[in-house]
Scaffold this motif. Structure first.
Motif, PDB file in Angstrom:
ATOM      1  N   GLY A 196       0.790  -1.213   0.000  1.00 28.28           N
ATOM      2  CA  GLY A 196       0.000   0.000   0.000  1.00 28.28           C
ATOM      3  C   GLY A 196       0.828   1.271   0.000  1.00 28.28           C
ATOM      4  O   GLY A 196       0.280   2.364   0.120  1.00 28.28           O
ATOM      5  N   PHE A 197       2.147   1.143  -0.122  1.00 31.15           N
ATOM      6  CA  PHE A 197       2.977   2.342  -0.167  1.00 31.15           C
ATOM      7  C   PHE A 197       2.644   3.119  -1.438  1.00 31.15           C
ATOM      8  O   PHE A 197       2.302   2.538  -2.458  1.00 31.15           O
ATOM      9  N   THR A 198       2.730   4.434  -1.373  1.00 30.23           N
ATOM     10  CA  THR A 198       2.361   5.266  -2.511  1.00 30.23           C
ATOM     11  C   THR A 198       3.523   5.563  -3.448  1.00 30.23           C
ATOM     12  O   THR A 198       3.324   6.066  -4.548  1.00 30.23           O
ATOM     13  N   SER A 199       4.752   5.244  -3.008  1.00 27.26           N
ATOM     14  CA  SER A 199       5.931   5.507  -3.845  1.00 27.26           C
ATOM     15  C   SER A 199       7.076   4.592  -3.425  1.00 27.26           C
ATOM     16  O   SER A 199       7.074   4.043  -2.307  1.00 27.26           O
ATOM     17  N   ASN A 200       8.049   4.464  -4.313  1.00 30.77           N
ATOM     18  CA  ASN A 200       9.257   3.712  -3.952  1.00 30.77           C
ATOM     19  C   ASN A 200       9.963   4.380  -2.783  1.00 30.77           C
ATOM     20  O   ASN A 200      10.513   3.704  -1.916  1.00 30.77           O
ATOM     21  N   TYR A 201       9.960   5.709  -2.741  1.00 24.94           N
ATOM     22  CA  TYR A 201      10.587   6.444  -1.642  1.00 24.94           C
ATOM     23  C   TYR A 201       9.950   6.075  -0.303  1.00 24.94           C
ATOM     24  O   TYR A 201      10.644   5.791   0.667  1.00 24.94           O
ATOM     25  N   GLU A 202       8.629   6.072  -0.253  1.00 29.44           N
ATOM     26  CA  GLU A 202       7.925   5.729   0.984  1.00 29.44           C
ATOM     27  C   GLU A 202       8.224   4.279   1.380  1.00 29.44           C
ATOM     28  O   GLU A 202       8.493   3.978   2.553  1.00 29.44           O
ATOM     29  N   ARG A 203       8.202   3.377   0.433  1.00 33.46           N
ATOM     30  CA  ARG A 203       8.520   1.971   0.679  1.00 33.46           C
ATOM     31  C   ARG A 203       9.946   1.820   1.189  1.00 33.46           C
ATOM     32  O   ARG A 203      10.198   1.138   2.177  1.00 33.46           O
ATOM     33  N   ASP A 204      10.900   2.477   0.527  1.00 29.55           N
ATOM     34  CA  ASP A 204      12.301   2.367   0.932  1.00 29.55           C
ATOM     35  C   ASP A 204      12.540   2.951   2.320  1.00 29.55           C
ATOM     36  O   ASP A 204      13.282   2.373   3.118  1.00 29.55           O
ATOM     37  N   THR A 205      11.919   4.070   2.621  1.00 33.44           N
ATOM     38  CA  THR A 205      12.063   4.681   3.945  1.00 33.44           C
ATOM     39  C   THR A 205      11.580   3.725   5.035  1.00 33.44           C
ATOM     40  O   THR A 205      12.238   3.547   6.064  1.00 33.44           O
ATOM     41  N   PHE A 206      10.464   3.081   4.816  1.00 35.87           N
ATOM     42  CA  PHE A 206       9.921   2.103   5.760  1.00 35.87           C
ATOM     43  C   PHE A 206      10.904   0.942   5.952  1.00 35.87           C
ATOM     44  O   PHE A 206      11.199   0.531   7.075  1.00 35.87           O
TER      45      PHE A 206
END
Length: 134
Positions: A86-96
């Motif tokens: 459900g992440f909205t971007s690769n950036y959000e996914r990577d940060t998590f």
């Protein structure tokens, strides 16, 4: 337990993947590692394929409603992998993923004078947060 975040370029070759991702893992007992992997092509998908018959300790992080890629789980350890999405971007996914990890395994082949790749940004973030490079 080492929690290893895997990050890499989408265009990594099989030879470079073997050299820069598999070789460093040979110094670890995989039973003492947990892997956190994105769902993008290249390093992510190659790592899924490498791990699918080696460990159940894998978390796949994906953008959107479902993973863009997932290893075949039929009669493999991949059937027990966790999936968080459900992440909205690769950036959000990577940060998590970086927040979850203790170690990271990432190599950047795409940065040049005109563009800094997402992989390089992940490497820099990991170093800034004192994550250990595998």
């Amino acid at each position: 337990m080492k929690k290893i975040y895997v990050s890499g370029n989408g265009n990594v070759s099989w030879e470079k993947f073997q050299q820069f991702y598999i070789e460093p893992l040979k110094k670890f007992n995989l039973d003492e590692c947990e892997f956190i992997i994105g769902d993008f092509s290249g390093a992510d998908t190659l790592m899924m394929e490498f791990l699918k018959d080696k460990t159940e300790k894998v978390t796949i992080l994906h953008v959107g409603k479902r993973p863009r890629y997932f290893a075949n789980s039929f009669k493999t350890k991949a059937e027990k992998w966790k999936v968080i999405g459900g992440f909205t971007s690769n950036y959000e996914r990577d940060t998590f993923g970086i927040d979850l990890c203790t170690h990271f395994l990432a190599v950047d082949f795409n940065t040049d004078e005109k563009r800094k790749s997402g992989t390089l940004k992940n490497i820099e973030k990991c170093f800034a947060l004192n994550k250990i490079k595998v």
